[in-house]
Design a protein around this motif. Sequence first.
Motif, PDB file in Angstrom:
ATOM      1  N   PHE A  52      87.765 -15.602  19.470  1.00 56.56           N
ATOM      2  CA  PHE A  52      87.848 -16.908  20.113  1.00 56.56           C
ATOM      3  C   PHE A  52      87.658 -16.766  21.609  1.00 56.56           C
ATOM      4  O   PHE A  52      88.222 -15.862  22.231  1.00 56.56           O
ATOM      5  CB  PHE A  52      89.228 -17.501  19.802  1.00 56.56           C
ATOM      6  CG  PHE A  52      89.508 -18.808  20.474  1.00 56.56           C
ATOM      7  CD1 PHE A  52      88.891 -19.973  20.055  1.00 56.56           C
ATOM      8  CD2 PHE A  52      90.402 -18.875  21.521  1.00 56.56           C
ATOM      9  CE1 PHE A  52      89.159 -21.183  20.666  1.00 56.56           C
ATOM     10  CE2 PHE A  52      90.684 -20.080  22.144  1.00 56.56           C
ATOM     11  CZ  PHE A  52      90.061 -21.226  21.713  1.00 56.56           C
ATOM     12  N   CYS A  53      86.877 -17.669  22.196  1.00 61.02           N
ATOM     13  CA  CYS A  53      86.705 -17.705  23.645  1.00 61.02           C
ATOM     14  C   CYS A  53      87.657 -18.750  24.212  1.00 61.02           C
ATOM     15  O   CYS A  53      87.553 -19.933  23.901  1.00 61.02           O
ATOM     16  CB  CYS A  53      85.272 -18.047  24.020  1.00 61.02           C
ATOM     17  SG  CYS A  53      85.014 -18.092  25.810  1.00 61.02           S
ATOM     18  N   ASP A  54      88.562 -18.306  25.047  1.00 56.93           N
ATOM     19  CA  ASP A  54      89.553 -19.189  25.646  1.00 56.93           C
ATOM     20  C   ASP A  54      88.941 -20.061  26.743  1.00 56.93           C
ATOM     21  O   ASP A  54      89.558 -21.004  27.196  1.00 56.93           O
ATOM     22  CB  ASP A  54      90.701 -18.345  26.207  1.00 56.93           C
ATOM     23  CG  ASP A  54      91.988 -19.116  26.347  1.00 56.93           C
ATOM     24  OD1 ASP A  54      92.180 -20.104  25.621  1.00 56.93           O
ATOM     25  OD2 ASP A  54      92.802 -18.722  27.196  1.00 56.93           O
ATOM     26  N   ASP A  55      87.721 -19.747  27.134  1.00 55.96           N
ATOM     27  CA  ASP A  55      87.060 -20.494  28.203  1.00 55.96           C
ATOM     28  C   ASP A  55      86.216 -21.644  27.647  1.00 55.96           C
ATOM     29  O   ASP A  55      86.449 -22.797  27.960  1.00 55.96           O
ATOM     30  CB  ASP A  55      86.208 -19.540  29.027  1.00 55.96           C
ATOM     31  CG  ASP A  55      85.797 -20.107  30.367  1.00 55.96           C
ATOM     32  OD1 ASP A  55      86.601 -20.824  30.977  1.00 55.96           O
ATOM     33  OD2 ASP A  55      84.661 -19.832  30.784  1.00 55.96           O
ATOM     34  N   CYS A  56      85.264 -21.327  26.768  1.00 55.52           N
ATOM     35  CA  CYS A  56      84.355 -22.368  26.253  1.00 55.52           C
ATOM     36  C   CYS A  56      84.707 -22.814  24.831  1.00 55.52           C
ATOM     37  O   CYS A  56      84.046 -23.688  24.287  1.00 55.52           O
ATOM     38  CB  CYS A  56      82.909 -21.899  26.326  1.00 55.52           C
ATOM     39  SG  CYS A  56      82.474 -20.637  25.119  1.00 55.52           S
ATOM     40  N   ARG A  57      85.715 -22.198  24.219  1.00 52.89           N
ATOM     41  CA  ARG A  57      86.256 -22.578  22.906  1.00 52.89           C
ATOM     42  C   ARG A  57      85.347 -22.224  21.722  1.00 52.89           C
ATOM     43  O   ARG A  57      85.555 -22.697  20.621  1.00 52.89           O
ATOM     44  CB  ARG A  57      86.603 -24.069  22.830  1.00 52.89           C
ATOM     45  CG  ARG A  57      87.303 -24.660  24.047  1.00 52.89           C
ATOM     46  CD  ARG A  57      88.567 -24.000  24.396  1.00 52.89           C
ATOM     47  NE  ARG A  57      89.699 -24.509  23.638  1.00 52.89           N
ATOM     48  CZ  ARG A  57      90.922 -24.069  23.782  1.00 52.89           C
ATOM     49  NH1 ARG A  57      91.183 -23.131  24.632  1.00 52.89           N
ATOM     50  NH2 ARG A  57      91.894 -24.544  23.056  1.00 52.89           N
ATOM     51  N   GLU A  58      84.333 -21.378  21.929  1.00 49.38           N
ATOM     52  CA  GLU A  58      83.473 -20.939  20.818  1.00 49.38           C
ATOM     53  C   GLU A  58      84.245 -19.959  19.938  1.00 49.38           C
ATOM     54  O   GLU A  58      85.154 -19.268  20.397  1.00 49.38           O
ATOM     55  CB  GLU A  58      82.204 -20.264  21.343  1.00 49.38           C
ATOM     56  CG  GLU A  58      81.223 -21.216  21.979  1.00 49.38           C
ATOM     57  CD  GLU A  58      80.548 -22.146  20.979  1.00 49.38           C
ATOM     58  OE1 GLU A  58      80.637 -21.932  19.758  1.00 49.38           O
ATOM     59  OE2 GLU A  58      79.925 -23.116  21.430  1.00 49.38           O
ATOM     60  N   ASP A  74      78.477 -13.344  14.000  1.00 52.82           N
ATOM     61  CA  ASP A  74      77.769 -14.577  14.342  1.00 52.82           C
ATOM     62  C   ASP A  74      78.750 -15.667  14.780  1.00 52.82           C
ATOM     63  O   ASP A  74      79.911 -15.676  14.385  1.00 52.82           O
ATOM     64  CB  ASP A  74      76.973 -15.096  13.143  1.00 52.82           C
ATOM     65  CG  ASP A  74      75.814 -14.172  12.791  1.00 52.82           C
ATOM     66  OD1 ASP A  74      75.318 -13.466  13.698  1.00 52.82           O
ATOM     67  OD2 ASP A  74      75.430 -14.156  11.606  1.00 52.82           O
ATOM     68  N   ARG A  75      78.241 -16.596  15.558  1.00 50.21           N
ATOM     69  CA  ARG A  75      79.032 -17.748  15.982  1.00 50.21           C
ATOM     70  C   ARG A  75      79.337 -18.617  14.766  1.00 50.21           C
ATOM     71  O   ARG A  75      78.491 -18.814  13.913  1.00 50.21           O
ATOM     72  CB  ARG A  75      78.296 -18.541  17.049  1.00 50.21           C
ATOM     73  CG  ARG A  75      79.163 -19.622  17.683  1.00 50.21           C
ATOM     74  CD  ARG A  75      78.536 -20.213  18.899  1.00 50.21           C
ATOM     75  NE  ARG A  75      77.177 -20.651  18.612  1.00 50.21           N
ATOM     76  CZ  ARG A  75      76.384 -21.202  19.500  1.00 50.21           C
ATOM     77  NH1 ARG A  75      76.791 -21.366  20.729  1.00 50.21           N
ATOM     78  NH2 ARG A  75      75.184 -21.583  19.178  1.00 50.21           N
ATOM     79  N   ILE A  76      80.557 -19.119  14.703  1.00 50.53           N
ATOM     80  CA  ILE A  76      80.981 -20.000  13.618  1.00 50.53           C
ATOM     81  C   ILE A  76      80.813 -21.431  14.090  1.00 50.53           C
ATOM     82  O   ILE A  76      81.334 -21.813  15.134  1.00 50.53           O
ATOM     83  CB  ILE A  76      82.454 -19.735  13.238  1.00 50.53           C
ATOM     84  CG1 ILE A  76      82.637 -18.284  12.803  1.00 50.53           C
ATOM     85  CG2 ILE A  76      82.908 -20.709  12.153  1.00 50.53           C
ATOM     86  CD1 ILE A  76      84.084 -17.873  12.647  1.00 50.53           C
ATOM     87  N   SER A  77      80.069 -22.250  13.304  1.00 51.98           N
ATOM     88  CA  SER A  77      79.865 -23.626  13.747  1.00 51.98           C
ATOM     89  C   SER A  77      80.996 -24.522  13.362  1.00 51.98           C
ATOM     90  O   SER A  77      81.756 -24.323  12.525  1.00 51.98           O
ATOM     91  CB  SER A  77      78.615 -24.222  13.160  1.00 51.98           C
ATOM     92  OG  SER A  77      77.873 -23.416  12.368  1.00 51.98           O
TER      93      SER A  77
END
Length: 77
Positions: A52-58, A74-77
């Motif tokens: 988890f990215c605490d900055d952009c929430r990805e 991979d990024r989770i949509s």
Amino acid sequence: MIYKKPICDCGKELIYLEDRIVSTSFKINKNGKVGKRSIEVCEGEMEGHILFCDDCRETYATYYDENERIIRGDRIS
């Protein structure tokens, strides 16, 4: 091979976020309501985990390399 911490597409280091089942027990008070203070907290099995990215929430899938170190999927949509 030198290990590099997982990085988000925005450039920030990712954090490991783990979901667990947690049960909390409460006494029932005299008027039939749930008491305010817990008497027991039981942490159960892990339900899942993501990066988890605490900055952009990805969020990203979590994988492990041959040395059991965390790597980004991979990024989770």
